[in-house]
Enzyme design. Structure first.
Site, PDB file in Angstrom:
ATOM      1  N   SER A 169      -9.735   2.499   2.506  1.00  0.00           N
ATOM      2  CA  SER A 169      -8.712   2.854   2.331  1.00  0.00           C
ATOM      3  C   SER A 169      -7.556   2.197   1.632  1.00  0.00           C
ATOM      4  O   SER A 169      -6.439   2.250   0.699  1.00  0.00           O
ATOM      5  CB  SER A 169      -7.809   4.218   2.952  1.00  0.00           C
ATOM      6  OG  SER A 169      -6.450   3.463   3.734  1.00  0.00           O
TER       7      SER A 169
ATOM      8  N   SER B 197      -9.617  -0.005   6.890  1.00  0.00           N
ATOM      9  CA  SER B 197      -9.048   0.020   6.150  1.00  0.00           C
ATOM     10  C   SER B 197      -8.263  -1.258   5.033  1.00  0.00           C
ATOM     11  O   SER B 197      -8.294  -0.938   3.885  1.00  0.00           O
ATOM     12  CB  SER B 197      -8.005   1.268   5.503  1.00  0.00           C
ATOM     13  OG  SER B 197      -9.179   2.653   6.242  1.00  0.00           O
TER      14      SER B 197
ATOM     15  N   LYS C 289       0.976  -1.045  -0.099  1.00  0.00           N
ATOM     16  CA  LYS C 289      -0.002   0.294  -0.497  1.00  0.00           C
ATOM     17  C   LYS C 289       1.503   1.613  -0.558  1.00  0.00           C
ATOM     18  O   LYS C 289       1.859   1.078   0.780  1.00  0.00           O
ATOM     19  CB  LYS C 289      -0.957   0.141   1.071  1.00  0.00           C
ATOM     20  CG  LYS C 289      -1.559   0.958   1.391  1.00  0.00           C
ATOM     21  CD  LYS C 289      -2.482   1.209   2.772  1.00  0.00           C
ATOM     22  CE  LYS C 289      -3.833   2.589   2.670  1.00  0.00           C
ATOM     23  NZ  LYS C 289      -4.674   1.751   3.883  1.00  0.00           N
TER      24      LYS C 289
END
Length: 186
Positions: free
Chosen positions: A133, A157, A58
């Protein structure tokens, strides 16, 4: 490892332009690392449990020398000065980093859109979001770009994108994973 890396990179090349799940692809570095992992394996040397396994990271986690700006124009020039502690540990376990995954602006949305990168899409229906996210991360897993993604979760997330993309996501117990190198410096 080289063959596994090649297969994943071919999948990425075929489909990432429709999904915008990966915002950086480290093709040359991945092939170099795979060749080294193959050589070590032939010699009976293994770095750890992820030796030769492709992973994606990420974008919020620092990878030395790579942008880490959380899709936010005010941080667009931030380049990671070092690997995040967790990225360093993943590397030392033998994993091969394929690239960085897309995130919403400042990591605050279920839609994967922001100031810098194209909007991330759900691989099952590109009219929908992969969630956030860690949306780019969920999309890469669901699309077969990687078998493993390092995500982050403060308020859903990992859990939300996993749900949106039909995956299993693990949120670790708070404070069990070191936070250094997680999110750019202002």
């Amino acid at each position: 490892s080289s063959g596994i890396i090649r297969e994943h990179l071919e999948q990425i090349k075929k489909h990432n332009n429709q999904l915008n799940a990966l915002i950086s692809i480290f093709e040359q570095e991945a092939f170099q690392e795979a060749a080294l992992c193959d050589k070590e394996a032939e010699e009976g040397k293994f770095r750890g449990p992820l030796h030769g396994v492709p992973v994606t990271i990420k974008e919020q986690f620092w990878i030395k020398g790579k942008n880490s700006n959380t899709n936010f124009k005010m941080l667009k020039d931030f380049v990671a000065p070092e690997d995040a502690v967790i990225v360093d540990r993943i590397r030392k376990s033998g994993a091969i980093i394929l690239g960085q995954t897309n995130v919403p602006k400042n990591l605050i949305d279920y839609q994967v859109s922001g100031d810098i990168y194209p909007e991330g899409k759900n691989p099952f229906n590109t009219e929908y979001s992969p969630g956030g996210s860690t949306g780019g991360g969920a999309a890469v897993l669901a699309a077969g770009f990687t078998p493993l993604e390092l995500g982050g979760d403060f308020g859903g997330s990992i859990r939300v994108p996993s749900n949106f993309c039909g995956l299993y996501g693990l949120k670790t117990t708070e404070k069990t994973v070191p936070g250094h190198g997680n999110i750019p410096l202002p």
